[in-house]
Enzyme design. Structure first.
Site, PDB file in Angstrom:
ATOM      1  N   TYR A  72       0.837  -1.219   0.000  1.00  0.00           N
ATOM      2  CA  TYR A  72       0.000   0.000   0.000  1.00  0.00           C
ATOM      3  C   TYR A  72       0.868   1.264   0.000  1.00  0.00           C
ATOM      4  CZ  TYR A  72      -4.415  -2.435   0.393  1.00  0.00           C
ATOM      5  OH  TYR A  72      -5.517  -3.206   0.111  1.00  0.00           O
ATOM      6  N   VAL A 108      -9.903   4.318  -3.881  1.00  0.00           N
ATOM      7  CA  VAL A 108      -9.217   4.704  -2.641  1.00  0.00           C
ATOM      8  C   VAL A 108      -8.080   5.686  -2.932  1.00  0.00           C
ATOM      9  CG1 VAL A 108      -9.809   2.529  -1.511  1.00  0.00           C
ATOM     10  CG2 VAL A 108      -7.651   2.694  -2.788  1.00  0.00           C
ATOM     11  N   ASP A 109      -8.040   6.167  -4.204  1.00  0.00           N
ATOM     12  CA  ASP A 109      -6.893   7.000  -4.629  1.00  0.00           C
ATOM     13  C   ASP A 109      -7.048   8.483  -4.282  1.00  0.00           C
ATOM     14  OD1 ASP A 109      -8.028   6.553  -8.065  1.00  0.00           O
ATOM     15  OD2 ASP A 109      -8.640   8.077  -6.614  1.00  0.00           O
ATOM     16  N   HIS A 124     -14.870   2.400  -0.080  1.00  0.00           N
ATOM     17  CA  HIS A 124     -13.794   1.456   0.241  1.00  0.00           C
ATOM     18  C   HIS A 124     -12.630   2.137   0.952  1.00  0.00           C
ATOM     19  CE1 HIS A 124     -15.341  -1.413  -3.130  1.00  0.00           C
ATOM     20  NE2 HIS A 124     -16.149  -1.301  -2.111  1.00  0.00           N
ATOM     21  N   CYS A 153       1.022   1.990  16.185  1.00  0.00           N
ATOM     22  CA  CYS A 153       0.187   3.101  16.668  1.00  0.00           C
ATOM     23  C   CYS A 153       0.897   3.790  17.846  1.00  0.00           C
ATOM     24  CB  CYS A 153      -1.160   2.539  17.137  1.00  0.00           C
ATOM     25  SG  CYS A 153      -2.189   3.750  17.983  1.00  0.00           S
ATOM     26  N   THR A 194     -16.422   0.929 -13.531  1.00  0.00           N
ATOM     27  CA  THR A 194     -16.384  -0.185 -12.598  1.00  0.00           C
ATOM     28  C   THR A 194     -16.796  -1.480 -13.290  1.00  0.00           C
ATOM     29  OG1 THR A 194     -17.197  -1.076 -10.487  1.00  0.00           O
ATOM     30  CG2 THR A 194     -18.743   0.282 -11.752  1.00  0.00           C
TER      31      THR A 194
END
Ligand code: APR
Length: 259
Positions: A72, A108-109, A124, A153, A194
């Site tokens: 990612y 998600v870009d 998403h 985290c 899509t």
């Protein structure tokens, strides 16, 4: 079941102009002309050997958290080199012209937001955001440590993960409810870029049809939705959407024009 007709932007101008409540559903294809590989295109280079359907899962993250993190991170870094295209900007123009508008994206870009879309649901998630894998809180800064672990985290020490929806995971309930409500109320749904293969997003056009809306598909290739759509524009969205906007509102400047 409607018999969809292959159409052209000028032929659909009146349909768009007459619409009062518009929902647009987009997928990876609307970012293709920005140079972002569609979801089912393999990422090039060293990632070519990994199947996204194998990496974008909670079990892959549990097994190889750093590999999933790095996959990612590579896509996030690649996004810094791309820009929204004329298809993204045409959707901003429609939003500014139609009183009741909602963009529902599977992407998600983050390119819709960068183009100026505001009334939007990211079904998403968004690759630019990172969250704690335990508390779900968004974390703004992180340092990817050397070695085989993702960053942790700063609050609880759990691994950080991209704020995207993986396969086997549910969608954000509020986002999905907002998208389904809009699909049930709209009088026009435009579905662009899509493959219409992944539920629950792929069910939204059927909901709109059942609620009496017209459905326009914009895709250079046929999809399972093509037989359901009322109209099909067999073209890249970066061409079809600006042409549709120019035909509907000849005075609209690219990228918007006042409401
Ligand atoms: N303009 C419009 N459509 C295009 C273009 C273009 N220039 N180029 C490609 N397409 C179409 C392809 O024909 C295909 O139908 O875009 C679609 C891309 O399909 P996918 O790669 O399956 O992407 P998407 O439909 O967004 O995937 C849906 O599934 O994999 C999960 O979560 C992931 O959000 C993704 C979801």
């Amino acid at each position: 079941m409607s018999i969809s007709t292959a159409s052209t932007p000028p032929a659909l101008a009146a349909v768009l102009r007459a619409a009062r409540r518009v929902v647009v559903l987009t997928g990876a294809g609307v970012s293709a002309e920005s140079g972002v590989p569609t979801f089912r295109d393999a990422l090039g280079g060293l990632w070519a050997r990994y199947d996204p359907l194998e990496i974008a899962t909670p079990s892959a993250f549990a097994r190889q958290p750093r590999l999933v993190w790095d996959w990612y991170a590579e896509r996030r870094d690649a996004l810094r080199l791309v820009e929204p295209n004329s298809g993204h900007r045409a959707l901003v123009a429609i939003e500014r012209r139609v009183g009741d508008f909602l963009l529902v994206t599977q992407n998600v870009d983050g390119l819709h937001a960068r183009a100026g879309s505001r009334s939007m649901v990211e079904l998403h998630g968004n690759l630019a955001r990172v969250r704690c894998s335990l508390e779900d809180r968004i974390v703004d800064r992180w340092d990817a440590p050397p070695g085989d672990e993702p960053p942790r985290c700063p609050h609880c020490g759990a691994f950080l993960r991209p704020d995207v929806v993986w396969f086997e995971e549910g969608l954000p309930a509020e986002a999905l409810a907002r998208a389904e409500d809009a699909a049930d109320r709209c009088d026009l749904m435009i579905v662009a870029g899509t493959s219409a293969e992944v539920l629950p997003a792929a069910a939204l056009p059927l909901r709109a049809k059942r609620a009496g809306a017209r459905v326009i598909e914009i895709n250079p290739d046929a999809t399972p939705l093509s037989a359901v759509a009322d109209h099909v524009l067999r073209a890249p969205s970066g061409e079809a959407l600006p042409s549709l906007v120019a035909a509907a509102w000849p005075d609209a400047s690219e990228g918007g024009g006042a409401k």
